[in-house]
Design a protein around this motif. Structure first.
Motif, PDB file in Angstrom:
ATOM      1  N   LYS A 263     -38.338 -32.366  13.710  1.00 40.31           N
ATOM      2  CA  LYS A 263     -38.326 -33.821  13.886  1.00 40.31           C
ATOM      3  C   LYS A 263     -37.162 -34.455  13.124  1.00 40.31           C
ATOM      4  N   TYR A 264     -37.013 -34.095  11.858  1.00 39.84           N
ATOM      5  CA  TYR A 264     -35.967 -34.710  11.040  1.00 39.84           C
ATOM      6  C   TYR A 264     -34.609 -34.041  11.237  1.00 39.84           C
ATOM      7  N   GLN A 265     -34.605 -32.751  11.517  1.00 45.15           N
ATOM      8  CA  GLN A 265     -33.334 -32.064  11.790  1.00 45.15           C
ATOM      9  C   GLN A 265     -32.693 -32.571  13.072  1.00 45.15           C
ATOM     10  N   ILE A 266     -33.495 -32.729  14.106  1.00 44.60           N
ATOM     11  CA  ILE A 266     -32.972 -33.188  15.393  1.00 44.60           C
ATOM     12  C   ILE A 266     -32.396 -34.595  15.269  1.00 44.60           C
ATOM     13  N   ALA A 267     -33.028 -35.455  14.479  1.00 40.39           N
ATOM     14  CA  ALA A 267     -32.502 -36.813  14.288  1.00 40.39           C
ATOM     15  C   ALA A 267     -31.082 -36.765  13.727  1.00 40.39           C
TER      16      ALA A 267
ATOM     17  N   GLY B 223     -23.875 -35.315  16.856  1.00 33.53           N
ATOM     18  CA  GLY B 223     -23.362 -34.789  18.113  1.00 33.53           C
ATOM     19  C   GLY B 223     -23.725 -33.364  18.446  1.00 33.53           C
ATOM     20  N   GLY B 224     -24.692 -32.772  17.729  1.00 36.19           N
ATOM     21  CA  GLY B 224     -25.131 -31.434  18.091  1.00 36.19           C
ATOM     22  C   GLY B 224     -25.556 -30.597  16.908  1.00 36.19           C
TER      23      GLY B 224
ATOM     24  N   GLU C 255     -35.849 -30.640  25.947  1.00 32.64           N
ATOM     25  CA  GLU C 255     -35.679 -32.071  25.692  1.00 32.64           C
ATOM     26  C   GLU C 255     -34.279 -32.429  25.205  1.00 32.64           C
ATOM     27  N   TYR C 256     -33.647 -31.520  24.450  1.00 35.60           N
ATOM     28  CA  TYR C 256     -32.370 -31.860  23.821  1.00 35.60           C
ATOM     29  C   TYR C 256     -31.197 -31.014  24.308  1.00 35.60           C
TER      30      TYR C 256
END
Length: 253
Positions: A125-129, A135-136, A174-175
């Motif tokens: 959750k926090y890493q993806i943010a 940008g990746g 999703e990403y």
């Protein structure tokens, strides 16, 4: 140092020993700056010392991955320290179970799910943010062959690792268009402290464990680390959403 890796930052949870420590060392030896995280501060600091002794750069940040506030702080401190987060290896996990399903208890269920499932979910959750903002990035989660097949006397642990694979595949889809890759490694029995705690002094038991792996031995932490580094790196740029068995052929039976 590989110029494509220079300046990249990797975070490893459960990095105080075993697979986590080996992977933190592998990231550092490849040129990554490494954030070492664990609930065991003394052993985590020892991992940092090993990295620094080998000429690498690392910092320790204590974190209980089952706690939202601590995970949020871990990611915030990672970015505050190094300015970014390129790779995350969500490896923290527990295995405190050795009974059939009907003999289990709620306290053990909550403990295993809290670390193995909620912990991975919170970390992602926090890493993806952060990765969305920069940008990746790449994430690898530790699942298990127990997330692919049955694990007698480890029903809760097996369920938790099946859940990790579900989280991995869903986040990957999703990403995928956001340049964020999410994969999982699925180790079989690996020569770690966790294995020693689960094993017995009975030579027949040890022989049965070894025989379960067609390759004729259990795995090493370095072999899992190598798989994690591959999935984290540019060579795996077209790979996302997989649960990679690193299992000596066990799941091929």
């Amino acid at each position: 140092m590989n110029e494509t890796i220079a300046g990249r930052v990797a975070l490893v949870t459960g990095a105080a020993n075993g697979i986590g420590r080996a992977t933190a060392l592998a990231f550092a030896s490849s040129g990554y700056k490494v954030v070492v995280s664990d609930i065991d501060s003394q052993a985590g600091q020892a991992t940092v010392a090993l990295i620094e002794a080998a000429g690498g750069e690392a910092v320790f940040i204590r974190c209980d991955v089952s706690c939202d506030a601590e995970v949020r702080r871990l990611i915030e401190q990672t970015v505050a320290t190094y300015g970014r987060l390129d790779c995350a290896f969500n490896n923290a996990g527990i295995e405190i179970e050795k009974c059939k399903l009907a003999d289990g208890n709620e306290e053990v269920f909550d403990a295993i799910m809290g670390v193995n499932v909620k912990g991975v979910w919170l970390c992602m959750k926090y890493q993806i943010a952060v990765m969305l903002a920069q940008g990746g990035g790449s994430i690898v989660n530790t699942a298990s062959v127990a997330g692919l097949i049955a694990a007698p006397k480890q029903s809760i642990y097996s369920a938790s690792k099946h859940a990790v694979i579900g989280l991995t595949k869903t986040a990957a889809v999703e990403y995928a268009r956001k340049n964020i890759r999410v994969n999982a490694v699925c180790p079989a029995v690996i020569d770690t402290e966790m294995y020693l705690r689960a094993s017995t002094d009975d030579p027949k038991h040890v022989a049965l464990v070894v025989a379960a792996h067609p390759i004729g031995r259990i795995g090493t932490v370095e072999e899992i680390a190598a798989a994690v580094l591959y999935l984290s790196g540019d060579s795996a740029g077209f790979t996302t959403g997989i649960a990679l068995p690193v299992d000596g052929g066990l799941t091929a039976l």
